[in-house]
Write a protein that holds these residues in place. Structure first.
Motif, mmCIF file in Angstrom:
data_model
loop_
_atom_site.group_PDB
_atom_site.id
_atom_site.type_symbol
_atom_site.label_atom_id
_atom_site.label_comp_id
_atom_site.label_asym_id
_atom_site.label_seq_id
_atom_site.Cartn_x
_atom_site.Cartn_y
_atom_site.Cartn_z
ATOM 1 N N GLU A 13 0.831 -1.209 0.000
ATOM 2 C CA GLU A 13 0.000 0.000 0.000
ATOM 3 C C GLU A 13 0.862 1.255 0.000
ATOM 4 O OE1 GLU A 13 -2.756 -0.162 3.238
ATOM 5 O OE2 GLU A 13 -3.606 -2.067 2.567
ATOM 6 N N HIS A 14 1.921 1.222 0.776
ATOM 7 C CA HIS A 14 2.824 2.375 0.838
ATOM 8 C C HIS A 14 3.478 2.617 -0.525
ATOM 9 C CE1 HIS A 14 5.358 5.383 2.627
ATOM 10 N NE2 HIS A 14 6.439 4.778 2.160
ATOM 11 N N LEU A 15 3.923 1.571 -1.176
ATOM 12 C CA LEU A 15 4.536 1.695 -2.493
ATOM 13 C C LEU A 15 3.542 2.256 -3.508
ATOM 14 C CD1 LEU A 15 7.042 1.205 -4.243
ATOM 15 C CD2 LEU A 15 6.183 -1.092 -4.676
ATOM 16 N N VAL A 18 3.130 5.954 -2.842
ATOM 17 C CA VAL A 18 4.284 6.718 -3.320
ATOM 18 C C VAL A 18 4.205 6.889 -4.832
ATOM 19 C CG1 VAL A 18 6.794 6.645 -3.617
ATOM 20 C CG2 VAL A 18 5.787 6.117 -1.394
ATOM 21 N N ALA A 19 3.851 5.835 -5.541
ATOM 22 C CA ALA A 19 3.747 5.913 -7.001
ATOM 23 C C ALA A 19 2.648 6.891 -7.419
ATOM 24 C CB ALA A 19 3.479 4.529 -7.584
ATOM 25 N N ALA A 20 1.502 6.826 -6.752
ATOM 26 C CA ALA A 20 0.402 7.742 -7.076
ATOM 27 C C ALA A 20 0.792 9.183 -6.760
ATOM 28 C CB ALA A 20 -0.854 7.350 -6.305
ATOM 29 N N PHE A 97 -0.538 14.700 -1.694
ATOM 30 C CA PHE A 97 -0.664 14.028 -0.402
ATOM 31 C C PHE A 97 -1.938 13.202 -0.259
ATOM 32 C CE2 PHE A 97 2.306 17.509 0.500
ATOM 33 C CZ PHE A 97 3.371 16.736 0.925
ATOM 34 N N LYS A 98 -2.842 13.303 -1.222
ATOM 35 C CA LYS A 98 -4.090 12.553 -1.156
ATOM 36 C C LYS A 98 -3.891 11.039 -1.053
ATOM 37 C CE LYS A 98 -8.648 12.336 -3.116
ATOM 38 N NZ LYS A 98 -9.622 13.084 -3.865
ATOM 39 N N PRO A 99 -2.962 10.435 -1.794
ATOM 40 C CA PRO A 99 -2.775 8.986 -1.687
ATOM 41 C C PRO A 99 -2.370 8.515 -0.286
ATOM 42 C CG PRO A 99 -1.727 9.786 -3.674
ATOM 43 C CD PRO A 99 -2.150 10.988 -2.886
ATOM 44 N N TYR A 100 -1.819 9.399 0.515
ATOM 45 C CA TYR A 100 -1.377 9.019 1.849
ATOM 46 C C TYR A 100 -2.491 9.057 2.888
ATOM 47 C CZ TYR A 100 3.303 9.430 -0.065
ATOM 48 O OH TYR A 100 4.424 9.269 -0.834
#
Length: 112
Positions: A13-15, A18-20, A97-100
């Protein structure tokens, strides 16, 4: 107890986040660069037009009128473009920052 699968899922999920985020950052920076380029081009064209107009003026009154018109127009364009670019920076920050948000929500005790 923490399971290995949970750690692997978190890593995945973290990867993905980061990609998004990187993708959002790239498109946002590109939009900002385009906006700056468009503004610079418009500013150059407006200045060129002003110089051409000023070179054809025969009286001081007309020269002052042209200068005043150019200054007003330049200021209005600057303010409008600055607001547009500031909006692009705001959108860039939000989208980057939305993906986080999902990852933060998982580890934020207040969200459970």
């Amino acid at each position: 107890m923490v399971k290995v699968e949970d750690i692997q899922n978190y890593g995945k999920e973290h990867l993905e986040s980061v990609a998004a985020s990187a993708s959002n950052l790239q498109s946002g920076v590109q939009a900002i660069a385009t906006a700056y380029g468009d503004y610079a081009k418009k500013s150059f064209e407006d200045t060129k037009s002003f110089v051409e107009k000023l070179s054809g003026v025969k009286s001081l009154d007309k020269a002052l009128e042209a200068q005043t018109e150019y200054a007003r127009s330049s200021y209005e364009t600057f303010v409008a473009e600055s607001q547009k670019i500031a909006g692009l920076y705001t959108d860039l920050a939000k989208q980057t920052f939305k993906p986080y948000e999902g990852l933060v929500a998982k580890f934020n005790p207040a969200s459970h």
